[in-house]
Design an enzyme around this catalytic site. Structure first.
Site, mmCIF file in Angstrom:
data_model
loop_
_atom_site.group_PDB
_atom_site.id
_atom_site.type_symbol
_atom_site.label_atom_id
_atom_site.label_comp_id
_atom_site.label_asym_id
_atom_site.label_seq_id
_atom_site.Cartn_x
_atom_site.Cartn_y
_atom_site.Cartn_z
ATOM 1 N N LYS A 181 -28.265 -45.141 27.479
ATOM 2 C CA LYS A 181 -29.266 -45.785 26.639
ATOM 3 C C LYS A 181 -28.786 -45.819 25.179
ATOM 4 O O LYS A 181 -28.070 -44.917 24.726
ATOM 5 C CB LYS A 181 -30.600 -45.036 26.719
ATOM 6 C CG LYS A 181 -31.285 -45.117 28.081
ATOM 7 C CD LYS A 181 -31.803 -46.519 28.356
ATOM 8 C CE LYS A 181 -32.610 -46.557 29.633
ATOM 9 N NZ LYS A 181 -33.159 -47.912 29.919
ATOM 10 N N ILE A 183 -28.995 -45.159 21.412
ATOM 11 C CA ILE A 183 -29.655 -44.117 20.628
ATOM 12 C C ILE A 183 -30.529 -44.765 19.555
ATOM 13 O O ILE A 183 -30.050 -45.616 18.794
ATOM 14 C CB ILE A 183 -28.619 -43.185 19.983
ATOM 15 C CG1 ILE A 183 -27.803 -42.488 21.063
ATOM 16 C CG2 ILE A 183 -29.296 -42.155 19.088
ATOM 17 C CD1 ILE A 183 -28.609 -41.663 22.040
ATOM 18 N N ASN A 197 -20.319 -39.571 20.889
ATOM 19 C CA ASN A 197 -20.284 -40.174 22.220
ATOM 20 C C ASN A 197 -18.848 -40.209 22.709
ATOM 21 O O ASN A 197 -17.907 -40.286 21.912
ATOM 22 C CB ASN A 197 -20.838 -41.602 22.175
ATOM 23 C CG ASN A 197 -20.838 -42.251 23.541
ATOM 24 O OD1 ASN A 197 -21.303 -41.666 24.526
ATOM 25 N ND2 ASN A 197 -20.295 -43.453 23.640
ATOM 26 N N HIS A 199 -16.339 -42.432 25.212
ATOM 27 C CA HIS A 199 -16.225 -43.740 25.869
ATOM 28 C C HIS A 199 -14.906 -43.787 26.621
ATOM 29 O O HIS A 199 -13.881 -43.314 26.111
ATOM 30 C CB HIS A 199 -16.280 -44.859 24.816
ATOM 31 C CG HIS A 199 -16.266 -46.230 25.404
ATOM 32 N ND1 HIS A 199 -17.381 -46.797 25.973
ATOM 33 C CD2 HIS A 199 -15.262 -47.141 25.522
ATOM 34 C CE1 HIS A 199 -17.071 -48.009 26.411
ATOM 35 N NE2 HIS A 199 -15.798 -48.234 26.152
#
Length: 305
Positions: A181, A183, A197, A199
């Site tokens: 989702k 942020i 994060n 990735h």
């Protein structure tokens, strides 16, 4: 260049402590967040992986030091501080966000138990209450919060309540580990330079909305890229555009498929995220004058990753 040495964990406290209900797999804490916040939006910059920087690269040895994102001390001339874990440093409180199995979450959590990461996972946040990561957290006695609030359901927290809950846990850093989702702006503003994060590609390539999971690896294979690997970056209000903090390189083999490449990148993710989490908790993040974050080496404080 001048470097800026920041210890940027944010740990706002509220007078009300969260109430834990062991019988309830998740719970809601209705607290109002502080009205004061910093609004920092950082654009992404691509860094080549595994590049070392020597202090000789900086004309000046002056550093800015601060205890968190919102408070800075006066400028003082200093050499690069000792990179070893200062025993006086308190353990940092971590919140991990997941949407699936949570293998990166497990790696980080196990590293905190082993002492590799000088912190503790205080709470797990998920948008899927029955996902593997949430189930594992409950088995370990870690509180689980559902966010965002599900449609046509009373379960889950609003953006405002989530900020209040994380502050009640005195969270220093938020680590997204397969959380799908976007942020919300409220959270980005409440925890500036404190949300990260991971990735599964070398950003800025193969990033953005819609690029997640196996889709990323399929795009890498289709492009003919010879290298892939995970990227850990700061989180802003958009998908995969925050400042890059660390990258790991995984060769793409001639006969690779997305299904072959994915587990090798995931293995590198586990390693890289633990290294970054350790650096965060040991306050080894250094900001170059041009706004590029670097990680000071633990083994050799005169070099940067």
């Amino acid at each position: 260049m001048e470097a800026q040495n920041l210890s940027f964990g944010l740990s706002s406290t509220l007078p009300t402590s969260p109430i834990q209900n062991q019988k309830n797999p998740f719970f809601q804490i209705l607290l109002k967040p502080s009205s004061s916040s910093n609004n920092l939006t950082l654009k992404g910059v691509f860094l080549k992986p595994h590049v070392s920087f020597s202090p000789k690269s900086f004309p000046s040895k002056e550093f800015f030091q601060c205890r968190n994102c919102l408070q800075r001390t006066e400028r003082e001339a200093t050499t690069v501080p000792d990179s070893g874990v200062n025993k006086e440093l308190r353990k940092k409180k971590l919140a991990v966000f997941v949407s699936g199995g949570g293998s990166n979450f497990r790696s980080i959590y196990e590293a905190t138990l082993e002492g590799t990461v000088h912190g503790e996972v205080a709470v797990l946040v998920t948008n899927k209450n029955d996902c593997g990561g949430a189930k594992y957290a409950r088995e370990q006695g870690i509180p689980v919060i559902l966010f965002p609030k599900a449609k046509n359901s009373s379960e889950g927290l609003s953006e405002e309540d989530l900020v209040g809950s994380l502050r009640a846990y005195n969270i220093d850093f938020i680590l997204l580990a397969g959380y799908l989702k976007l942020i919300p702006t409220e959270l980005v503003q409440a925890f500036p330079r404190s949300i990260f994060n991971i990735h599964p590609s070398l950003l800025p390539s193969f990033g953005g909305k819609g690029y997640y999971g196996i889709k990323v690896h399929k795009a890498v294979i289709a492009s003919g890229a010879r290298y892939s690997g995970p990227t850990i970056h700061y989180v802003d209000e958009h998908y995969d555009t925050g400042r890059i903090l660390a990258q790991g390189v995984v060769p793409v083999l001639a006969n690779d498929t997305a299904e072959h490449l994915q587990p090798r990148v995931l293995q590198e993710e586990h390693k890289l995220y633990v290294e970054v989490a350790a650096a965060l908790c040991e306050e080894r993040i250094v900001w170059r004058e041009d706004g590029v974050p670097l990680i000071r080496s633990k083994e050799d404080p005169n070099h940067y990753k």
